[in-house]
Design an enzyme around this catalytic site. Structure first.
Site, PDB file in Angstrom:
ATOM      1  N   PHE A  59       0.805  -1.228   0.000  1.00  0.00           N
ATOM      2  CA  PHE A  59       0.000   0.000   0.000  1.00  0.00           C
ATOM      3  C   PHE A  59       0.838   1.279   0.000  1.00  0.00           C
ATOM      4  O   PHE A  59       0.288   2.384  -0.008  1.00  0.00           O
ATOM      5  CB  PHE A  59      -0.956   0.019   1.207  1.00  0.00           C
ATOM      6  N   ARG A  87      -4.365   7.490  20.779  1.00  0.00           N
ATOM      7  CA  ARG A  87      -4.776   6.300  20.040  1.00  0.00           C
ATOM      8  C   ARG A  87      -6.193   5.872  20.430  1.00  0.00           C
ATOM      9  O   ARG A  87      -6.972   5.426  19.587  1.00  0.00           O
ATOM     10  CB  ARG A  87      -3.759   5.185  20.210  1.00  0.00           C
ATOM     11  N   THR A  93      -7.711   1.575  13.352  1.00  0.00           N
ATOM     12  CA  THR A  93      -7.328   2.001  12.003  1.00  0.00           C
ATOM     13  C   THR A  93      -8.475   1.811  11.017  1.00  0.00           C
ATOM     14  O   THR A  93      -8.755   2.677  10.200  1.00  0.00           O
ATOM     15  CB  THR A  93      -6.083   1.223  11.529  1.00  0.00           C
ATOM     16  N   ASN A 114      -8.813   7.471   6.651  1.00  0.00           N
ATOM     17  CA  ASN A 114      -9.302   7.304   8.028  1.00  0.00           C
ATOM     18  C   ASN A 114      -9.051   8.527   8.912  1.00  0.00           C
ATOM     19  O   ASN A 114      -9.042   8.427  10.129  1.00  0.00           O
ATOM     20  CB  ASN A 114      -8.749   6.024   8.647  1.00  0.00           C
ATOM     21  N   HIS A 117      -3.740  10.237  11.891  1.00  0.00           N
ATOM     22  CA  HIS A 117      -2.582   9.377  12.167  1.00  0.00           C
ATOM     23  C   HIS A 117      -2.068   9.776  13.537  1.00  0.00           C
ATOM     24  O   HIS A 117      -2.086  10.951  13.901  1.00  0.00           O
ATOM     25  CB  HIS A 117      -1.478   9.597  11.129  1.00  0.00           C
TER      26      HIS A 117
END
Length: 140
Positions: A59, A87, A93, A114, A117
Protein backbone atom coordinates in the site's frame (compact mmCIF):
# COMPACT_ATOMS: atom_id res chain seq x y z
CA UNK A 1 0.76 8.81 35.15
CA UNK A 2 3.46 10.24 32.95
CA UNK A 3 3.21 13.50 31.01
CA UNK A 4 4.39 12.75 27.49
CA UNK A 5 4.21 14.08 23.97
CA UNK A 6 2.90 12.43 20.86
CA UNK A 7 2.57 13.25 17.18
CA UNK A 8 -0.84 13.61 15.58
CA UNK A 9 -1.82 14.27 11.99
CA UNK A 10 -5.17 15.23 10.52
CA UNK A 11 -5.10 13.70 7.04
CA UNK A 12 -6.18 15.19 3.68
CA UNK A 13 -9.60 13.50 3.66
CA UNK A 14 -10.48 15.31 6.89
CA UNK A 15 -8.93 18.70 6.06
CA UNK A 16 -10.77 18.72 2.72
CA UNK A 17 -14.04 18.34 4.68
CA UNK A 18 -13.05 21.15 7.10
CA UNK A 19 -12.90 18.80 10.12
CA UNK A 20 -9.71 20.19 11.68
CA UNK A 21 -11.54 22.06 14.43
CA UNK A 22 -13.90 19.20 15.28
CA UNK A 23 -11.05 16.68 15.47
CA UNK A 24 -8.83 18.98 17.52
CA UNK A 25 -11.74 19.59 19.91
CA UNK A 26 -12.15 15.83 20.43
CA UNK A 27 -8.45 15.56 21.28
CA UNK A 28 -8.57 18.53 23.65
CA UNK A 29 -11.78 17.27 25.29
CA UNK A 30 -9.88 14.05 26.06
CA UNK A 31 -7.31 16.05 28.03
CA UNK A 32 -4.64 16.46 25.36
CA UNK A 33 -3.01 19.86 24.90
CA UNK A 34 -1.85 21.07 21.46
CA UNK A 35 1.70 22.39 21.99
CA UNK A 36 2.59 22.69 18.29
CA UNK A 37 0.51 22.80 15.13
CA UNK A 38 0.95 23.64 11.48
CA UNK A 39 -0.83 23.07 8.20
CA UNK A 40 1.35 21.32 5.62
CA UNK A 41 0.78 20.14 2.07
CA UNK A 42 3.26 17.27 1.91
CA UNK A 43 5.32 16.71 -1.18
CA UNK A 44 5.53 13.15 -2.47
CA UNK A 45 9.12 13.07 -1.22
CA UNK A 46 8.10 14.18 2.30
CA UNK A 47 5.38 11.51 2.38
CA UNK A 48 7.86 8.84 1.28
CA UNK A 49 10.29 9.94 3.99
CA UNK A 50 7.67 10.10 6.71
CA UNK A 51 6.22 6.68 5.84
CA UNK A 52 9.57 5.05 4.94
CA UNK A 53 8.90 2.28 7.46
CA UNK A 54 6.17 1.06 5.06
CA UNK A 55 8.23 1.28 1.85
CA UNK A 56 8.11 -2.47 1.17
CA UNK A 57 4.38 -2.79 1.89
CA UNK A 58 1.93 -3.12 -1.03
CA UNK A 59 0.00 0.00 0.00
CA UNK A 60 3.05 2.32 0.15
CA UNK A 61 2.57 4.07 -3.23
CA UNK A 62 -1.15 4.61 -2.66
CA UNK A 63 -0.48 5.91 0.86
CA UNK A 64 2.12 8.42 -0.35
CA UNK A 65 -0.13 9.53 -3.20
CA UNK A 66 -3.02 10.12 -0.79
CA UNK A 67 -0.92 11.90 1.83
CA UNK A 68 0.42 14.31 -0.81
CA UNK A 69 -3.04 14.93 -2.33
CA UNK A 70 -4.03 17.78 -0.02
CA UNK A 71 -3.22 19.64 3.17
CA UNK A 72 -2.63 17.95 6.50
CA UNK A 73 -2.57 19.46 9.96
CA UNK A 74 0.33 18.16 12.00
CA UNK A 75 0.37 18.56 15.75
CA UNK A 76 2.33 17.75 18.86
CA UNK A 77 0.01 16.77 21.68
CA UNK A 78 0.96 16.71 25.35
CA UNK A 79 -0.72 15.13 28.34
CA UNK A 80 -0.83 12.21 30.74
CA UNK A 81 -0.13 9.06 28.72
CA UNK A 82 -0.60 11.13 25.56
CA UNK A 83 0.32 8.33 23.15
CA UNK A 84 -2.25 5.87 24.49
CA UNK A 85 -4.86 8.59 24.98
CA UNK A 86 -4.47 9.84 21.39
CA UNK A 87 -4.78 6.30 20.04
CA UNK A 88 -7.87 5.71 22.16
CA UNK A 89 -9.53 8.89 20.88
CA UNK A 90 -8.56 8.09 17.25
CA UNK A 91 -10.06 4.58 17.34
CA UNK A 92 -9.08 1.50 15.36
CA UNK A 93 -7.33 2.00 12.00
CA UNK A 94 -10.28 0.39 10.24
CA UNK A 95 -13.28 2.61 11.01
CA UNK A 96 -15.56 -0.43 10.83
CA UNK A 97 -13.78 -1.73 13.94
CA UNK A 98 -13.52 1.63 15.72
CA UNK A 99 -15.43 2.22 18.94
CA UNK A 100 -18.43 4.53 18.91
CA UNK A 101 -17.53 8.17 19.48
CA UNK A 102 -13.93 7.86 18.27
CA UNK A 103 -12.55 10.12 15.54
CA UNK A 104 -12.37 7.34 12.98
CA UNK A 105 -15.85 6.01 13.75
CA UNK A 106 -17.30 9.51 13.41
CA UNK A 107 -15.28 10.93 10.50
CA UNK A 108 -13.33 8.27 8.54
CA UNK A 109 -14.43 7.45 5.01
CA UNK A 110 -12.53 4.15 4.70
CA UNK A 111 -9.53 2.27 6.07
CA UNK A 112 -7.31 4.35 3.76
CA UNK A 113 -9.06 7.67 4.27
CA UNK A 114 -9.30 7.30 8.03
CA UNK A 115 -8.88 10.99 8.91
CA UNK A 116 -6.00 10.81 11.41
CA UNK A 117 -2.58 9.38 12.17
CA UNK A 118 -0.97 9.10 15.57
CA UNK A 119 2.28 7.75 16.96
CA UNK A 120 2.12 4.23 18.37
CA UNK A 121 5.08 4.28 20.78
CA UNK A 122 7.44 6.74 22.52
CA UNK A 123 10.23 6.09 20.00
CA UNK A 124 7.91 6.62 17.05
CA UNK A 125 6.50 9.79 18.62
CA UNK A 126 9.99 11.21 19.02
CA UNK A 127 10.93 10.39 15.40
CA UNK A 128 7.70 11.75 13.95
CA UNK A 129 7.83 14.95 15.99
CA UNK A 130 11.46 15.55 14.93
CA UNK A 131 10.57 14.91 11.28
CA UNK A 132 8.23 17.92 11.22
CA UNK A 133 9.07 20.22 14.15
CA UNK A 134 12.10 21.96 15.61
CA UNK A 135 12.28 22.35 19.40
CA UNK A 136 11.55 26.07 19.12
CA UNK A 137 8.21 25.32 17.43
CA UNK A 138 6.97 23.26 20.39
CA UNK A 139 5.60 25.56 23.06
CA UNK A 140 4.07 23.83 26.10
Amino acid sequence: MAIERTFSMIKPDATKRNLTGAITKMLEDAGLKVVASKRVWMSRRQAEGFYAVHKDRPFFDELCEFMSSGPTVIQVLEGENAIAKNREVMGATNPANAAEGTIRKVFALSIGENSVHGSDAPETAEQEIRYWFSETEIVG
